[in-house]
Design a protein around this motif. Structure first.
Motif, PDB file in Angstrom:
ATOM      1  N   PHE A 156      25.928 -69.438  49.127  1.00 61.25           N
ATOM      2  CA  PHE A 156      25.314 -68.267  48.499  1.00 61.25           C
ATOM      3  C   PHE A 156      26.317 -67.144  48.226  1.00 61.25           C
ATOM      4  O   PHE A 156      26.428 -66.667  47.087  1.00 61.25           O
ATOM      5  N   PRO A 157      27.088 -66.679  49.215  1.00 62.71           N
ATOM      6  CA  PRO A 157      28.066 -65.618  48.921  1.00 62.71           C
ATOM      7  C   PRO A 157      29.195 -66.086  48.006  1.00 62.71           C
ATOM      8  O   PRO A 157      29.751 -65.287  47.248  1.00 62.71           O
ATOM      9  N   ALA A 158      29.535 -67.367  48.050  1.00 62.73           N
ATOM     10  CA  ALA A 158      30.583 -67.883  47.166  1.00 62.73           C
ATOM     11  C   ALA A 158      30.149 -67.791  45.708  1.00 62.73           C
ATOM     12  O   ALA A 158      30.960 -67.481  44.819  1.00 62.73           O
ATOM     13  N   ILE A 159      28.875 -68.057  45.460  1.00 62.51           N
ATOM     14  CA  ILE A 159      28.352 -67.943  44.091  1.00 62.51           C
ATOM     15  C   ILE A 159      28.475 -66.509  43.602  1.00 62.51           C
ATOM     16  O   ILE A 159      28.893 -66.262  42.457  1.00 62.51           O
ATOM     17  N   ALA A 160      28.124 -65.556  44.462  1.00 56.38           N
ATOM     18  CA  ALA A 160      28.188 -64.141  44.069  1.00 56.38           C
ATOM     19  C   ALA A 160      29.615 -63.738  43.719  1.00 56.38           C
ATOM     20  O   ALA A 160      29.842 -62.994  42.748  1.00 56.38           O
ATOM     21  N   THR A 161      30.572 -64.239  44.480  1.00 53.42           N
ATOM     22  CA  THR A 161      31.974 -63.902  44.209  1.00 53.42           C
ATOM     23  C   THR A 161      32.413 -64.424  42.844  1.00 53.42           C
ATOM     24  O   THR A 161      33.050 -63.712  42.059  1.00 53.42           O
ATOM     25  N   ILE A 162      32.062 -65.680  42.552  1.00 57.20           N
ATOM     26  CA  ILE A 162      32.438 -66.263  41.264  1.00 57.20           C
ATOM     27  C   ILE A 162      31.708 -65.555  40.123  1.00 57.20           C
ATOM     28  O   ILE A 162      32.312 -65.228  39.090  1.00 57.20           O
ATOM     29  N   ARG A 163      30.439 -65.302  40.294  1.00 53.82           N
ATOM     30  CA  ARG A 163      29.653 -64.640  39.233  1.00 53.82           C
ATOM     31  C   ARG A 163      30.232 -63.274  38.906  1.00 53.82           C
ATOM     32  O   ARG A 163      30.236 -62.837  37.740  1.00 53.82           O
ATOM     33  N   ALA A 164      30.721 -62.564  39.908  1.00 53.87           N
ATOM     34  CA  ALA A 164      31.223 -61.206  39.694  1.00 53.87           C
ATOM     35  C   ALA A 164      32.663 -61.176  39.197  1.00 53.87           C
ATOM     36  O   ALA A 164      33.078 -60.184  38.590  1.00 53.87           O
ATOM     37  N   SER A 165      33.426 -62.251  39.418  1.00 50.52           N
ATOM     38  CA  SER A 165      34.864 -62.158  39.161  1.00 50.52           C
ATOM     39  C   SER A 165      35.393 -63.091  38.080  1.00 50.52           C
ATOM     40  O   SER A 165      36.485 -62.859  37.561  1.00 50.52           O
ATOM     41  N   THR A 166      34.671 -64.154  37.727  1.00 55.39           N
ATOM     42  CA  THR A 166      35.230 -65.129  36.800  1.00 55.39           C
ATOM     43  C   THR A 166      35.494 -64.529  35.416  1.00 55.39           C
ATOM     44  O   THR A 166      34.753 -63.654  34.949  1.00 55.39           O
ATOM     45  N   ARG A 167      36.548 -65.013  34.774  1.00 57.66           N
ATOM     46  CA  ARG A 167      36.888 -64.593  33.412  1.00 57.66           C
ATOM     47  C   ARG A 167      36.332 -65.567  32.376  1.00 57.66           C
ATOM     48  O   ARG A 167      36.412 -65.306  31.181  1.00 57.66           O
ATOM     49  N   ASN A 168      35.792 -66.688  32.824  1.00 56.73           N
ATOM     50  CA  ASN A 168      35.352 -67.739  31.912  1.00 56.73           C
ATOM     51  C   ASN A 168      33.840 -67.676  31.712  1.00 56.73           C
ATOM     52  O   ASN A 168      33.081 -67.638  32.682  1.00 56.73           O
TER      53      ASN A 168
END
Length: 275
Positions: A156-168
Motif C-alpha cells: 500500500f505505501p509503495a503504491i503511494a510513493t510510485i503514484r506521487a513520484s513517477t515521471r511515466n
C-alpha cells in the motif's frame, strides 16, 4: 408584452428541466452506489502513452504487482475450496477475480514499457501458499486472511510513493488503478472480522520536523480538498447553477413589470384570444 410571456414560459420549462435533471442524478445507479461525499478517482483523465522516464522503482513496482497476482489468485481459489465459511469463500472469489483483471493491466503496461515480469511467485509467496495448503477449516481462514492482509499493508505505501513520484504516465495510471484494487482488497479482508490488527506493523514515529512539515503541507491539503470537492460535486453544481439562473430571470421579469402592468397585460391577452 408577448416577449414577457415567452420569457415566463421559458422559465417554467427551465425549472422543469432542472428538476428533471436533479431527479436523474438522484436515481442514477452509479450515484446511488457511491458513498456520499467520497470522490472516485477519474482514471480516464490520466494518459497512458508510455511517455516519460522510467526509474528502477517504477520497474520494481510493475514486478511487485505481477507477483501479487501470481500468488493471490491461487490463494483465492483455495479459499473457495478449503474454507467452510461462506464469507471467506466470497472474499477469496472476489480477490482472485479482481487480480485476474489487474494482471491483464500490468502485463499490458509492461509490454508497453519493455519491462520483464516474473512467471511464478517468489520464495516468500510460495511459503505462504504452502501454509494454506497444509491448513484446514478455521486455521486456513486465519492463515489466508492474515497473510493477504499483511501483504496488502506492505504494498500500500509503495503504491503511494510510485503514484506521487513517477515521471511515466503509464506507470502513473497503473499505480492509481492498483491503489484502488488494493484498498478494495484490504476492505474485503477486514470484513472477515478475523484480522489481527494488533499484529500489524506499527507506523514509525513522526520525524522531529513534523511540525514544520505539517505547516508546509497545510496549503496542499486545502488544495487537495478543493479539487476533490470540485470533481465529486460537478453534477450537483451544474444543477444549482441552472436553478439560480432560472430564479434570477424570474426575479428580473417580476421587477421589470409591476403588478398593475402584468394585470393590464393579462386583460389585453385575454381579449386577444377572445377575438
Amino acid at each position: 408584452m408577448f416577449a414577457v410571456d415567452r420569457m415566463l414560459l421559458w422559465h417554467r420549462r427551465m425549472s422543469g428541466a432542472a428538476l428533471a435533471a436533479f431527479a436523474l442524478v438522484l436515481l442514477d445507479p452509479q450515484v446511488a452506489r457511491a458513498e456520499p461525499g467520497v470522490p472516485v478517482p477519474p482514471n480516464g483523465l490520466l494518459s497512458d502513452r508510455g511517455k516519460g522516464d522510467i526509474s528502477e522503482a517504477d520497474r520494481d513496482f510493475a514486478v511487485k504487482v505481477r507477483l501479487a497476482g501470481l500468488w493471490e489468485i491461487p490463494a483465492g481459489e483455495m479459499a473457495q475450496e478449503k474454507s467452510e465459511d461462506p464469507r471467506i469463500q466470497a472474499i477469496g472469489r472476489d480477490i482472485a477475480s479482481q487480480h485476474v483483471a489487474l494482471d491483464k493491466l500490468v502485463r499490458a503496461a509492461a509490454k508497453k514499457l519493455d519491462v520483464t515480469l516474473p512467471n511464478k511467485p517468489n520464495a516468500d509467496q510460495q511459503t505462504w501458499l504452502a501454509e494454506m495448503r497444509d491448513a484446514e477449516g478455521a486455521e486456513f481462514d486465519r492463515v489466508y486472511i492474515d497473510r493477504l492482509r499483511a501483504a496488502h499493508g506492505k504494498i500500500f505505501p509503495a503504491i503511494a510513493t510510485i503514484r506521487a513520484s513517477t515521471r511515466n504516465d503509464t506507470v502513473r495510471k497503473l499505480a492509481q488503478r492498483t491503489n484502488q484494487f488494493v484498498m478494495t482488497h484490504m476492505t474485503l479482508l477486514e470484513s472477515s472480522g478475523i484480522v489481527d490488527f494488533a499484529a500489524l506493523p506499527t507506523a514509525p514515529p513522526p520525524a522531529a520536523a513534523a511540525g514544520a512539515t505539517a505547516n508546509a503541507a497545510q496549503p496542499r491539503t486545502a488544495a487537495s480538498s478543493a479539487t476533490s470537492l470540485s470533481v465529486a460535486g460537478t453534477p450537483a453544481l451544474a444543477i444549482v447553477v441552472v436553478a439560480l439562473a432560472s430564479a434570477a430571470i424570474t426575479a428580473f421579469a417580476l421587477r421589470a413589470f409591476p403588478r398593475n402592468s402584468r394585470r393590464s397585460y393579462a386583460r389585453q391577452r385575454g381579449r386577444y384570444y377572445e377575438t
